[in-house]
Design a protein around this motif. Structure first.
Motif, mmCIF file in Angstrom:
data_model
loop_
_atom_site.group_PDB
_atom_site.id
_atom_site.type_symbol
_atom_site.label_atom_id
_atom_site.label_comp_id
_atom_site.label_asym_id
_atom_site.label_seq_id
_atom_site.Cartn_x
_atom_site.Cartn_y
_atom_site.Cartn_z
ATOM 1 N N ARG A 157 -13.235 0.224 -4.591
ATOM 2 C CA ARG A 157 -12.013 -0.257 -4.660
ATOM 3 C C ARG A 157 -11.312 -0.895 -3.340
ATOM 4 O O ARG A 157 -10.287 -0.766 -3.039
ATOM 5 C CB ARG A 157 -10.843 1.125 -4.735
ATOM 6 N N ARG A 158 -12.305 -1.628 -2.778
ATOM 7 C CA ARG A 158 -11.902 -2.373 -1.623
ATOM 8 C C ARG A 158 -10.936 -3.569 -1.684
ATOM 9 O O ARG A 158 -9.983 -3.659 -1.053
ATOM 10 C CB ARG A 158 -13.331 -3.072 -1.050
ATOM 11 N N ASP A 159 -11.134 -4.065 -2.885
ATOM 12 C CA ASP A 159 -10.157 -5.203 -3.119
ATOM 13 C C ASP A 159 -8.973 -4.575 -3.408
ATOM 14 O O ASP A 159 -7.841 -5.118 -2.711
ATOM 15 C CB ASP A 159 -10.529 -5.987 -4.522
ATOM 16 N N GLU A 160 -8.633 -3.599 -4.165
ATOM 17 C CA GLU A 160 -7.471 -3.109 -4.535
ATOM 18 C C GLU A 160 -6.655 -2.428 -3.150
ATOM 19 O O GLU A 160 -5.469 -2.633 -2.808
ATOM 20 C CB GLU A 160 -7.534 -2.088 -5.506
ATOM 21 N N LEU A 161 -7.637 -1.844 -2.210
ATOM 22 C CA LEU A 161 -6.928 -1.223 -1.138
ATOM 23 C C LEU A 161 -6.654 -2.511 -0.009
ATOM 24 O O LEU A 161 -5.378 -2.289 0.613
ATOM 25 C CB LEU A 161 -7.956 -0.468 -0.495
ATOM 26 N N GLY A 162 -7.451 -3.706 -0.065
ATOM 27 C CA GLY A 162 -7.141 -4.785 0.767
ATOM 28 C C GLY A 162 -5.875 -5.376 0.320
ATOM 29 O O GLY A 162 -4.767 -5.621 1.116
ATOM 30 N N LEU A 163 -5.407 -5.276 -0.969
ATOM 31 C CA LEU A 163 -4.002 -5.771 -1.522
ATOM 32 C C LEU A 163 -3.013 -4.938 -1.030
ATOM 33 O O LEU A 163 -1.896 -5.326 -0.634
ATOM 34 C CB LEU A 163 -4.265 -6.078 -2.961
ATOM 35 N N LEU A 164 -3.135 -3.672 -1.261
ATOM 36 C CA LEU A 164 -2.378 -2.761 -0.854
ATOM 37 C C LEU A 164 -1.998 -2.787 0.698
ATOM 38 O O LEU A 164 -0.908 -2.826 1.177
ATOM 39 C CB LEU A 164 -2.365 -1.282 -1.067
ATOM 40 N N GLU A 165 -3.067 -2.991 1.481
ATOM 41 C CA GLU A 165 -2.900 -3.134 2.993
ATOM 42 C C GLU A 165 -2.136 -4.217 3.356
ATOM 43 O O GLU A 165 -0.854 -4.147 4.195
ATOM 44 C CB GLU A 165 -4.195 -3.152 3.635
ATOM 45 N N ARG A 166 -2.239 -5.329 2.543
ATOM 46 C CA ARG A 166 -1.541 -6.584 2.978
ATOM 47 C C ARG A 166 -0.094 -6.472 2.604
ATOM 48 O O ARG A 166 0.881 -7.005 3.162
ATOM 49 C CB ARG A 166 -2.304 -7.743 2.241
ATOM 50 N N TRP A 167 0.112 -5.942 1.303
ATOM 51 C CA TRP A 167 1.531 -5.556 0.652
ATOM 52 C C TRP A 167 2.178 -4.631 1.624
ATOM 53 O O TRP A 167 3.241 -5.005 2.210
ATOM 54 C CB TRP A 167 1.253 -4.849 -0.769
ATOM 55 N N TRP A 168 1.711 -3.554 2.226
ATOM 56 C CA TRP A 168 2.068 -2.670 3.217
ATOM 57 C C TRP A 168 2.552 -3.331 4.418
ATOM 58 O O TRP A 168 3.555 -3.087 5.210
ATOM 59 C CB TRP A 168 1.180 -1.618 3.553
ATOM 60 N N ALA A 169 1.725 -4.332 4.702
ATOM 61 C CA ALA A 169 2.059 -4.951 6.225
ATOM 62 C C ALA A 169 3.384 -6.044 5.959
ATOM 63 O O ALA A 169 3.764 -6.292 7.164
ATOM 64 C CB ALA A 169 1.005 -5.864 6.639
ATOM 65 N N ARG A 170 3.772 -6.278 5.073
ATOM 66 C CA ARG A 170 4.826 -7.024 4.852
ATOM 67 C C ARG A 170 6.154 -6.441 5.381
ATOM 68 O O ARG A 170 6.130 -5.284 5.427
ATOM 69 C CB ARG A 170 5.412 -7.359 3.434
ATOM 70 N N ARG A 171 7.189 -7.294 5.842
ATOM 71 C CA ARG A 171 8.482 -6.580 6.300
ATOM 72 C C ARG A 171 9.206 -6.490 5.310
ATOM 73 O O ARG A 171 9.650 -7.029 4.423
ATOM 74 C CB ARG A 171 8.853 -7.552 7.459
ATOM 75 N N GLY A 172 10.428 -5.458 5.581
ATOM 76 C CA GLY A 172 11.434 -5.164 4.661
ATOM 77 C C GLY A 172 10.803 -4.322 3.674
ATOM 78 O O GLY A 172 9.960 -4.035 3.261
ATOM 79 N N PRO A 173 11.873 -4.219 2.646
ATOM 80 C CA PRO A 173 11.746 -3.260 1.495
ATOM 81 C C PRO A 173 10.896 -3.987 0.304
ATOM 82 O O PRO A 173 11.231 -5.240 0.286
ATOM 83 C CB PRO A 173 13.082 -3.095 0.811
ATOM 84 N N GLN A 174 9.971 -3.371 -0.110
ATOM 85 C CA GLN A 174 8.891 -3.976 -0.919
ATOM 86 C C GLN A 174 8.581 -3.034 -2.046
ATOM 87 O O GLN A 174 8.312 -1.969 -1.902
ATOM 88 C CB GLN A 174 7.397 -4.356 -0.191
ATOM 89 N N LEU A 175 8.332 -3.870 -3.109
ATOM 90 C CA LEU A 175 7.953 -3.165 -4.543
ATOM 91 C C LEU A 175 6.509 -3.544 -4.983
ATOM 92 O O LEU A 175 6.403 -4.669 -4.796
ATOM 93 C CB LEU A 175 9.204 -3.563 -5.490
ATOM 94 N N ALA A 176 5.845 -2.604 -5.254
ATOM 95 C CA ALA A 176 4.475 -3.147 -5.774
ATOM 96 C C ALA A 176 4.373 -2.302 -6.975
ATOM 97 O O ALA A 176 4.551 -1.105 -7.187
ATOM 98 C CB ALA A 176 3.463 -2.458 -4.821
ATOM 99 N N VAL A 177 3.799 -2.878 -7.909
ATOM 100 C CA VAL A 177 3.291 -2.504 -9.373
ATOM 101 C C VAL A 177 1.839 -2.332 -9.609
ATOM 102 O O VAL A 177 1.229 -3.219 -9.087
ATOM 103 C CB VAL A 177 3.891 -3.113 -10.554
ATOM 104 N N VAL A 178 1.433 -1.055 -9.704
ATOM 105 C CA VAL A 178 -0.108 -0.804 -9.995
ATOM 106 C C VAL A 178 -0.134 -0.420 -11.410
ATOM 107 O O VAL A 178 0.494 0.487 -11.796
ATOM 108 C CB VAL A 178 -0.575 0.474 -9.034
ATOM 109 N N TRP A 179 -1.042 -1.116 -12.139
ATOM 110 C CA TRP A 179 -0.974 -0.678 -13.499
ATOM 111 C C TRP A 179 -2.578 -1.032 -13.808
ATOM 112 O O TRP A 179 -3.479 -1.790 -13.322
ATOM 113 C CB TRP A 179 -0.064 -1.813 -14.451
#
Ligand SMILES: Nc1ncnc2c1ncn2[C@@H]1O[C@H](COP(=O)(O)OP(=O)(O)OP(=O)(O)O)[C@@H](O)[C@H]1O
Ligand SMILES: [Mg+2]
Length: 128
Positions: free
Chosen positions: A8-30
């Protein structure tokens, strides 16, 4: 304890990048059933300020009472055990407040189970 978390390195990388964004952020995992969505989010939540809630199609008041207990240590100036979230806007506003100074991760696992009981939830999330 289950088996060690693998890959799950790709998925964790995407989540890390998402987490690093500023302000309120929504992510959908499906993904397909049993593909590892919950395990991925548990792994990602570890070591972060995180509230993990699993929907289970209970009455909204019960879901919100459970969420209130998980969120209590992050919400200041309100005793969530005595005065639990009364609706989803209340819960999300309070958690947004708790994320003002330091990011806070809210995981809503099994979201469709929550929406079945609280059909307003997607538009509440969208508004936030
Ligand atoms: N990256 C991983 N490493 C090791 N085990 C994993 C990993 N991802 C998932 N698993 C295991 O696979 C099984 C299914 O994973 P999980 O429950 O996270 O899937 P899910 O997509 O959330 O399923 P559901 O759609 O039923 O909610 C679990 O036993 C979990 O421990
Ligand atoms: Mg799952």
């Amino acid at each position: 304890m289950g088996p060690a978390f693998v890959n799950r390195r790709d998925e964790l990388g995407l989540l890390e990048r998402w987490w690093a964004r500023r302000g309120p952020q929504l992510a959908v995992v499906w993904g397909r059933r049993r593909v590892g969505k919950t395990a991925l989010l548990h792994h990602f939540a570890q070591g972060r300020r995180a509230v993990f809630h699993t929907g289970s199609r209970r009455p909204a008041g019960d879901e919100l009472a459970t969420l209130s207990r998980s969120a209590a240590r992050f919400v200041e100036g309100r005793d969530l055990l005595l005065n639990p979230f009364h609706d989803w806007p209340d819960a999300l506003d309070s958690l947004a407040q708790a994320a003002q100074d330091e990011p806070l991760l809210l995981v809503l696992d099994e979201l469709p189970e929550l929406v079945e009981v609280s059909p307003e939830l997607p538009s509440v999330l969208r508004a936030l």
